[in-house]
Structure formats: structure tokens, C-alpha cells
Scaffold this motif. Structure first.
Motif, PDB file in Angstrom:
ATOM      1  N   MET A 172     -20.648 -34.412 -24.423  1.00 20.00           N
ATOM      2  CA  MET A 172     -20.316 -34.609 -25.841  1.00 20.00           C
ATOM      3  C   MET A 172     -19.629 -33.363 -26.384  1.00 20.00           C
ATOM      4  N   ILE A 173     -18.471 -33.523 -26.993  1.00 20.59           N
ATOM      5  CA  ILE A 173     -17.724 -32.401 -27.552  1.00 20.59           C
ATOM      6  C   ILE A 173     -18.118 -32.223 -29.011  1.00 20.59           C
ATOM      7  N   HIS A 174     -18.640 -31.053 -29.330  1.00 24.51           N
ATOM      8  CA  HIS A 174     -19.046 -30.776 -30.699  1.00 24.51           C
ATOM      9  C   HIS A 174     -17.851 -30.240 -31.490  1.00 24.51           C
ATOM     10  N   PRO A 175     -17.723 -30.642 -32.735  1.00 24.47           N
ATOM     11  CA  PRO A 175     -16.614 -30.125 -33.550  1.00 24.47           C
ATOM     12  C   PRO A 175     -16.778 -28.634 -33.776  1.00 24.47           C
ATOM     13  N   ARG A 176     -15.650 -27.913 -33.860  1.00 21.06           N
ATOM     14  CA  ARG A 176     -15.670 -26.464 -34.038  1.00 21.06           C
ATOM     15  C   ARG A 176     -15.337 -26.139 -35.492  1.00 21.06           C
ATOM     16  N   TYR A 177     -16.368 -26.053 -36.293  1.00 26.80           N
ATOM     17  CA  TYR A 177     -16.210 -25.749 -37.708  1.00 26.80           C
ATOM     18  C   TYR A 177     -16.527 -24.276 -37.961  1.00 26.80           C
ATOM     19  N   LEU A 178     -15.907 -23.729 -38.993  1.00 24.52           N
ATOM     20  CA  LEU A 178     -16.260 -22.381 -39.428  1.00 24.52           C
ATOM     21  C   LEU A 178     -17.488 -22.497 -40.329  1.00 24.52           C
ATOM     22  N   THR A 179     -18.654 -22.184 -39.778  1.00 20.90           N
ATOM     23  CA  THR A 179     -19.908 -22.230 -40.506  1.00 20.90           C
ATOM     24  C   THR A 179     -20.154 -20.887 -41.191  1.00 20.90           C
ATOM     25  N   LYS A 180     -21.246 -20.790 -41.943  1.00 25.12           N
ATOM     26  CA  LYS A 180     -21.528 -19.521 -42.619  1.00 25.12           C
ATOM     27  C   LYS A 180     -21.859 -18.430 -41.612  1.00 25.12           C
ATOM     28  N   SER A 181     -22.502 -18.763 -40.496  1.00 27.69           N
ATOM     29  CA  SER A 181     -22.798 -17.740 -39.494  1.00 27.69           C
ATOM     30  C   SER A 181     -21.529 -17.285 -38.784  1.00 27.69           C
ATOM     31  N   ARG A 182     -20.594 -18.221 -38.542  1.00 29.12           N
ATOM     32  CA  ARG A 182     -19.318 -17.842 -37.922  1.00 29.12           C
ATOM     33  C   ARG A 182     -18.476 -17.015 -38.899  1.00 29.12           C
ATOM     34  N   PHE A 183     -18.544 -17.344 -40.163  1.00 31.98           N
ATOM     35  CA  PHE A 183     -17.819 -16.570 -41.168  1.00 31.98           C
ATOM     36  C   PHE A 183     -18.335 -15.138 -41.216  1.00 31.98           C
ATOM     37  N   LYS A 184     -19.658 -14.967 -41.214  1.00 29.36           N
ATOM     38  CA  LYS A 184     -20.231 -13.625 -41.215  1.00 29.36           C
ATOM     39  C   LYS A 184     -19.812 -12.861 -39.960  1.00 29.36           C
ATOM     40  N   LEU A 185     -19.749 -13.553 -38.842  1.00 28.98           N
ATOM     41  CA  LEU A 185     -19.341 -12.924 -37.591  1.00 28.98           C
ATOM     42  C   LEU A 185     -17.894 -12.442 -37.674  1.00 28.98           C
ATOM     43  N   ALA A 186     -17.033 -13.260 -38.268  1.00 25.55           N
ATOM     44  CA  ALA A 186     -15.625 -12.884 -38.402  1.00 25.55           C
ATOM     45  C   ALA A 186     -15.450 -11.676 -39.310  1.00 25.55           C
ATOM     46  N   LEU A 187     -16.294 -11.548 -40.319  1.00 25.02           N
ATOM     47  CA  LEU A 187     -16.231 -10.370 -41.182  1.00 25.02           C
ATOM     48  C   LEU A 187     -16.569  -9.104 -40.403  1.00 25.02           C
ATOM     49  N   GLU A 188     -17.441  -9.228 -39.409  1.00 30.49           N
ATOM     50  CA  GLU A 188     -17.753  -8.084 -38.547  1.00 30.49           C
ATOM     51  C   GLU A 188     -16.571  -7.763 -37.646  1.00 30.49           C
ATOM     52  N   CYS A 189     -15.932  -8.797 -37.116  1.00 33.13           N
ATOM     53  CA  CYS A 189     -14.743  -8.654 -36.271  1.00 33.13           C
ATOM     54  C   CYS A 189     -14.191 -10.051 -35.987  1.00 33.13           C
ATOM     55  N   PRO A 190     -12.985 -10.374 -36.443  1.00 36.72           N
ATOM     56  CA  PRO A 190     -12.437 -11.726 -36.259  1.00 36.72           C
ATOM     57  C   PRO A 190     -12.343 -12.156 -34.793  1.00 36.72           C
ATOM     58  N   ARG A 191     -12.162 -11.205 -33.896  1.00 34.18           N
ATOM     59  CA  ARG A 191     -12.037 -11.535 -32.475  1.00 34.18           C
ATOM     60  C   ARG A 191     -13.332 -12.158 -31.927  1.00 34.18           C
ATOM     61  N   LYS A 192     -14.463 -11.842 -32.546  1.00 30.95           N
ATOM     62  CA  LYS A 192     -15.744 -12.361 -32.064  1.00 30.95           C
ATOM     63  C   LYS A 192     -15.805 -13.882 -32.091  1.00 30.95           C
ATOM     64  N   LEU A 193     -14.973 -14.502 -32.916  1.00 32.70           N
ATOM     65  CA  LEU A 193     -14.984 -15.962 -33.002  1.00 32.70           C
ATOM     66  C   LEU A 193     -14.654 -16.610 -31.661  1.00 32.70           C
ATOM     67  N   PHE A 194     -13.889 -15.896 -30.834  1.00 29.12           N
ATOM     68  CA  PHE A 194     -13.535 -16.464 -29.529  1.00 29.12           C
ATOM     69  C   PHE A 194     -14.705 -16.378 -28.548  1.00 29.12           C
ATOM     70  N   TYR A 195     -15.515 -15.339 -28.657  1.00 29.05           N
ATOM     71  CA  TYR A 195     -16.571 -15.103 -27.668  1.00 29.05           C
ATOM     72  C   TYR A 195     -17.890 -15.798 -28.001  1.00 29.05           C
ATOM     73  N   ILE A 196     -18.109 -16.076 -29.279  1.00 30.43           N
ATOM     74  CA  ILE A 196     -19.408 -16.601 -29.675  1.00 30.43           C
ATOM     75  C   ILE A 196     -19.646 -17.996 -29.088  1.00 30.43           C
ATOM     76  N   GLY A 197     -20.872 -18.227 -28.669  1.00 29.67           N
ATOM     77  CA  GLY A 197     -21.254 -19.538 -28.153  1.00 29.67           C
ATOM     78  C   GLY A 197     -20.909 -19.777 -26.703  1.00 29.67           C
ATOM     79  N   LYS A 198     -20.341 -18.779 -26.009  1.00 22.89           N
ATOM     80  CA  LYS A 198     -19.954 -18.944 -24.598  1.00 22.89           C
ATOM     81  C   LYS A 198     -20.897 -18.134 -23.715  1.00 22.89           C
ATOM     82  N   ARG A 199     -22.174 -18.479 -23.782  1.00 22.08           N
ATOM     83  CA  ARG A 199     -23.205 -17.694 -23.102  1.00 22.08           C
ATOM     84  C   ARG A 199     -23.076 -17.739 -21.587  1.00 22.08           C
TER      85      ARG A 199
END
Length: 657
Positions: free
Chosen positions: A1-28
Motif C-alpha cells: 500500500m502506497i501512503h500519500p506523502r503530505y507535509l505534516t506538522k512534524s515534517r514541517f518542523k523537520l524542514a525548518l531544522e534543515c529542508p534536506r531532511k525531508l528526503f531522508y526522513i522515514g527511510k529507516r
């Protein structure tokens, strides 16, 4: 099942720390993420889940949107919001590529209250939302930005509505009206919280007593009307949020924006890690450095240095590029003994004065000799394990008051004999440990007038907190005066004030392997590498042996070996051995063995274990295992202090005393 990739509040906070982190997050499975479980650990240890549940008690008629599926949660939220008056917990709001789950949403006609609940320390008598020099306080800014993003999304979803935004946080100016609040909120299945109200307790009143609901519309409007600052740039919310949402939806790397903030990057992995390092990818792309260059050290590794951003802005990336003039003045402050911060930084850059070179490491014999001459035998090594939870467990206590639930105590005699002299542990649900902790410590230390040692000022802070609790207690114990006198004697300015070995390490010892750190978990492996006495002593099975060093938790007929020396002379790290006990500290199947090991290695296991013993319904065997592991872990901390002192005394030309 493919989950939609939305900018959530936790992803927004992560981007404020560093926008590049959006690519790495969730790829454990691909990239190392050191924060993968830390958020859960912090929320558990501080009582964050309980704060969230208590906040809901403010609105007895509220409806929880429990669905985890985005579409189902969104549809159910929409159905409930079709009415005029409703209170929703965790409603799902989506606008395009933006998706938020609001902690509490109160709708009255066309008026909305958006309430963001945070387990953040707050004092209604000293709000401190603004900094001393104006503007929003840096400590509060991330929380306010989080709420502002949610408000921005909600305004798009309901453009005709009037939206008011609030933070709800534990108020340190209040006191718990009842005992046993920790037993009213039980953790199940990783993060599910069951509320168990006690008879006679009004949960709504309890919530409004302990939690402050703070209007923040002015701060939200300011954030939404001024450019957002983030690494490498600034832009209005309307502009940058769409850029970040699009990049995240497309799973696309944004250009690396390197800087001092990279030192806090969670996506770091070393060369031996099976997972990739997002940090290394960014730095290689932005700087042209190789893996080998980065492994040799970057300016991010420079200890306690505030000029990292300036160096990076000038194209200085490697430690080897840093010059003496890049550091502050080397001159000692009047009356200051030992290394200054710039001098210690210069050592880290590979410049050890020949006068202090003991074979590749720095050791200030004169300073250490003078300090040791002031000590009185027997020497007492103590280490505390503590917690500070959002919801006070006991009547009369404030949110985030210190709880001292454990200590370990080693003694070093003048003739060199060592023993684990005692310990204390109180983790039973509902039992307030602090006064019993102080009594046990008093009993341990009042047998003589020997010097007492800590590693860092934490122990000093905890004892001061207990003194304050004794003074503010409406029904103090009968021995309040004796306990207060004893504790004041150990703290700064007292006649038996504890000696801070961490500060002494900072001023008088440096080994390149520590990379400037003075954490005992860095200093101990370093001294093991250069101390013949330690390697010879602790590579033998003497610890806990009948004729060896007495131990409370490691006793066995054949003794215990703390140091393993390989055939090529490499020395193992005693703290690494604790990884085998990690599964005892964090029982359950929700963490892999590797996750549990990293939790122990990061040193957060004790507070987390204490929280689980308070908040979880746990079988007796699990409780026994956790308590046993806590005792072993704390004993090693004071043994480590003993080892460091033994090594330092070995390095001296003449041993004082």
C-alpha cells in the motif's frame, strides 16, 4: 500500500531544522536515523503521553478521531465538523499536500479554537515567550512555529472561520492537588494511554489546575507575516511551505544547506554502519570533501566552539584547516587554572605542548597534584539517576520537579582498596523517593569525612532541589533539619562540597579519542587506552570475585572481567558491554535489539526505565529484570569514576596523599 506523502506538522518542523531532511526522513531501512525512537523515549520519560491525555480531560464531551488511515480520518473529521458545536481530539485536516492532526479542535459555529498540547515546561508567573532582547524566545519558537503552521493550514480549509490558537502546557506555578497522578494514566502497546480516574477526583478540574491554556494569536500572526528563518535562507510561509511540500511529495532531494546546524543532524552514520549517512551525502555534495576527509574530522567536531558557522561561510570545512587565529585569545583568565576553552580546542587540532605530552595525550600534572592534595581519604564516588516528569506524581509537587530514584556509591581507600560501598533504588509506583534517597545517601557518607566526587554538576543540582522541596513541604519529615544540613554540606559552598571530576577532566586531561568531550563515556575509553594499570587490573576477573573488588551487582565466584584486550592490543569499552543488558531495561517487542542497545548507549535508559515502571502495567518478572539492570548500569558509572582516578594517579610523578 502506497501512503500519500503530505507535509505534516512534524515534517514541517523537520524542514525548518534543515529542508534536506525531508528526503531522508522515514527511510529507516536505507538511512541511519538516530532520532527514530528518541521522540518516543523523550515523550515517555517526561510524561508527554500523559499530558496529552490529561489535556483531553478539559473537554469531557470530546470525540477522538482514532483512525490512522489518512483518508478515513479526514472523512470522519469532515463528518463531525459538519455540525455547529463539537470538540475533536486528533482531527485530520488536509489541504492539497498539507495534512495536520490537531491535538484539540473546538468548534462553536464559525469559531474554532486550535489547541496544541506540549509537554513543555511553562511558568504562568514568568511566561518568557519573548527574549531579553526582544522577539520570540528561541526556546519557545519551534512550538509557536508548529502551531502557526497548523493555523495556516486550518485557515485554508475554513477561510470564513474565525480561528484562535492556543498552547496548552504543564504550569510549573501550580501544585498537584492529589497523590498518584502517575497511576491515573497507564501506557499500553507502545504509546496507547488508558485513563484510570481515581474515585473522588474531578479529572476536568485536575486538568485545568495543572495545565495552562495560553492564547498565542499575536505570535502566530507575527510568524505568518514575517519570513521564516531556516538554514540557508528565509521565506514567507506561503512561499516555502509549498516548495517543501512539493519536494516531499516527489521524494526529491533539495540542495544541501550546510552549516553549524549540521552538527545536530540525526541522519549520521559512520563507516562501519550498514545504513547510509545523509549527513555525509550532504557534505560531500556541498563541499567536495571525500569520505576520508570527513572521517578525519570537520569543524563541526570542534569542542565548544561557537564560530563554526563563520568558518563554514569562509570555506573552512576540515579540522586541519583551522588556524590558531581562528580561536579566541589563549590567555588564561585571572585566577583560572588549567586549560581554557581555546587551549583545549587547540589540543583537539593536534597541538599538544611537549611539556604536557604523556605519549599522545595531555595531562596537567601540576594541576592534578594540587587538586589531589586537597582531597581527604576515603574517597567517595557517587552517581545519581533522576527524572523530571511533566505531571507531578505526588500531592504538593509542581510539574517537572526533580525525582531522585537511584544512586551508586564506590569507595577508594588510602591504601588503594576499592569497593562498591552501597546503592539506593526506589522505583515502586506511587512511592516518593527523594527523602528516602537523601537519608540513604546520608547514611552512606556520614561514616567519615572523606571527599565526595561527582561527574558534572547534575548531582549538585539534584541535592539543591531536594533541599528546596524540604523547605516548601507543608508537612516536612521529622528529620528535615538534619537532612537539610547534610545536603547543604555537599553542595557548592558547603564544608564538604562535592568535587566535579568532569570539570577537572576539562581543565587537566585531553586525549584525541575524546574529540574534546568530557563525558565519562568518552574519557573512560581514552584513559583505558593509555593506562597500563587499568588494563592490567580490569582485564583480570577480579571485579565481584570473593578475593577481588566487592560488588553489589556483579558478584560471582569467578569474578567479572570489565576490560577485554584483543591480541593486537586494542582495548574494549566497558560501556559497550551494557548493550547486552539493554533488552532488560526496555522490555517488549516494539524495539529491535539494535534500538535497545542505542538507547542504553545514549544514556537515556534509566529515566525511560523509571517512567515505564511508573506508567506501565508490567508483570513482576519484568520489573525485577529492569531493577536489576538499573542497579548494574549505575554501578558501572561510579566504577568508571574510580577507574579514571586510578589512571590519573598513575600518570603523576608522585602520588599525593
Amino acid at each position: 500500500m502506497i501512503h500519500p506523502r503530505y507535509l505534516t506538522k512534524s515534517r514541517f518542523k523537520l524542514a525548518l531544522e534543515c529542508p534536506r531532511k525531508l528526503f531522508y526522513i522515514g527511510k529507516r531501512d536505507e538511512y541511519r536515523d538516530q532520532m527514530a525512537e528518541n521522540d518516543f523515549m523523550a515523550m515517555l520519560a517526561e510524561g508527554g503521553y500523559q499530558v496529552g491525555e490529561l489535556a483531553k480531560q478539559s473537554y469531557p464531551g470530546g470525540i477522538e478521531i482514532q483512525e490512522r488511515d489518512h483518508a478515513l480520518a479526514e472523512a470522519l473529521t469532515s463528518e463531525h465538523l459538519s455540525g455547529d458545536n463539537v470538540v475533536l481530539f486528533e482531527p485530520a485536516i488536509r489541504v492539497g499536500d498539507f495534512f495536520i492532526r490537531i491535538d484539540i479542535l473546538v468548534k462553536t459555529g464559525q469559531q474554532f479554537e486550535l489547541i496544541e498540547v506540549k509537554a513543555k515546561s511553562y511558568d504562568s508567573l514568568k511566561p518568557r515567550f519573548e527574549g531579553a532582547r526582544g522577539g520570540i524566545n528561541n526556546a519557545m519558537l519551534p512550538y509557536l512555529q508548529d502551531a502557526a503552521f497548523q493555523t495556516w493550514v486550518l485557515r485554508q480549509a475554513f477561510p470564513k472561520a474565525k480561528i484562535s490558537t492556543f498552547l496548552m502546557m504543564p504550569d510549573k506555578s501550580t501544585r498537584a492537588p492529589v497523590d498518584g497522578i502517575n497511576q491515573m494514566f497507564k501506557i499500553h502497546e507502545h504509546s496507547m494511554v488508558e485513563v484510570r480516574p481515581r474515585p473522588g477526583v474531578d479529572m476536568q478540574e485536575l486538568a485545568t489546575t495543572l495545565l495552562a491554556k495560553i492564547p498565542i494569536d499575536n505570535y502566530v500572526d507575527h510568524i505568518l507575516s514575517t519570513p521564516l528563518e531556516y538554514p540557508g535562507g528565509s521565506a514567507a510561509m506561503d512561499e516555502v511551505a509549498f516548495v517543501w511540500a512539493k519536494a516531499y511529495r516527489e521524494d526529491r532531494r533539495l540542495d544541501p544547506l550546510i552549516g553549524a546546524h549540521c552538527g545536530r543532524c540525526q541522519f549520521k552514520a559512520d563507516a562501519t554502519d550498514a545504513l547510509k549517512s545523509g549527513f555525509i551525502e550532504c557534505w560531500k555534495q556541498a563541499t567536495g570533501l571525500t569520505d576520508s576527509d570527513i572521517a578525519k574530522g570537520t569543524v563541526l567536531d570542534l569542542w565548544n566552539f561557537r564560530g563554526k558557522q563563520q568558518l563554514i561561510d569562509h570555506g573552512i570545512y576540515r579540522l586541519s584547516q583551522v588556524q590558531r587565529e581562528d580561536l579566541k585569545d589563549f590567555e588564561d583568565e585571572p585566577g583560572e587554572e588549567g586549560l581554557s576553552d581555546p587551549q583545549r580546542q587547540w589540543l583537539q587540532l593536534g597541538n599538544i605542548s611537549q611539556n604536557y605530552d604523556h605519549g599522545g595525550f595531555y595531562f596537567d600534572s601540576a594541576l592534578m597534584t594540587w587538586e589531589m592534595a586537597q582531597w581527604r581519604f576515603p574517597l567517595h564516588m557517587i552517581d545519581f539517576e533522576t527524572a523530571a516528569v511533566a505531571l507531578p506524581f505526588y500531592k504538593g509537587m509542581r510539574p517537572y520537579e526533580a525525582i531522585a530514584f537511584q544512586f551508586s556509591h564506590h569507595v577508594v581507600e588510602k591504601n588503594g582498596c576499592i569497593r562498591h560501598a552501597g546503592q539506593f533504588l526506589c522505583v515502586e509506583p506511587g512511592a516518593f523517593p527523594n527523602y528516602a534517597f537523601a537519608r540513604a545517601l546520608k547514611e552512606q557518607l556520614e561514616v567519615d569525612v572523606g571527599s565526595v566526587f561527582m561527574w558534572s554538576p547534575h548531582e549538585n543540582t539534584i541535592l539543591n532541589s531536594i533541599v528546596r522541596q524540604l523547605a516548601e513541604d507543608a508537612s516536612p519529615p521529622d528529620d528535615v533539619e538534619e537532612l537539610t544540613l547534610f545536603l547543604n554540606g555537599l553542595t557548592k559552598g558547603g564544608d564538604r562540597a562535592m568535587v566535579d571530576l568532569c570539570l577537572l577532566a576539562q581543565k587537566g586531561f585531553f586525549h584525541p579519542d575524546t574529540k574534546g568531550s568530557n563525558s565519562i563515556k568518552k574519557v573512560l575509553p581514552a584513559v583505558l587506552k593509555v593506562s597500563d594499570v587499568l588494563r592490567d587490573t580490569y582485564s583480570k576477573p577480579i571485579y565481584g570475585a570473593p578475593s577481588g573488588i566487592p560488588s553489589s551487582n556483579f558478584s560471582r565466584p569467578d569474578g567479572f572481567v570489565w576490560i577485554e584486550v584483543t591480541s593486537d592490543g586494542q582495548v574494549g569499552d566497558p560501556y559497550a558491554r551494557l548493550k547486552q543488558y539493554a533488552k532488560d531495561l526496555i522490555p517488549g517487542d516494539e524495539f529491535s535489539t539494535e534500538d535497545r542497545a542505542s538507547i542504553v548507549a545514549e544514556g537515556g535508559a534509566a529515566a525511560t526505565a523509571y517512567a515505564r515502571l511508573q506508567f506501565e502495567d508490567m508483570d513482576g518478572d519484568s520489573r525485577v529484570r529492569i531493577k536489576s539492570a538499573l542497579l548494574r548500569y549505575c554501578e558501572l558509572d561510579t566504577l568508571a569514576m574510580v577507574m579514571v582516578l586510578q589512571a590519573w594517579r598513575e600518570f603523576l610523578p608522585e602520588v599525593p596523599g
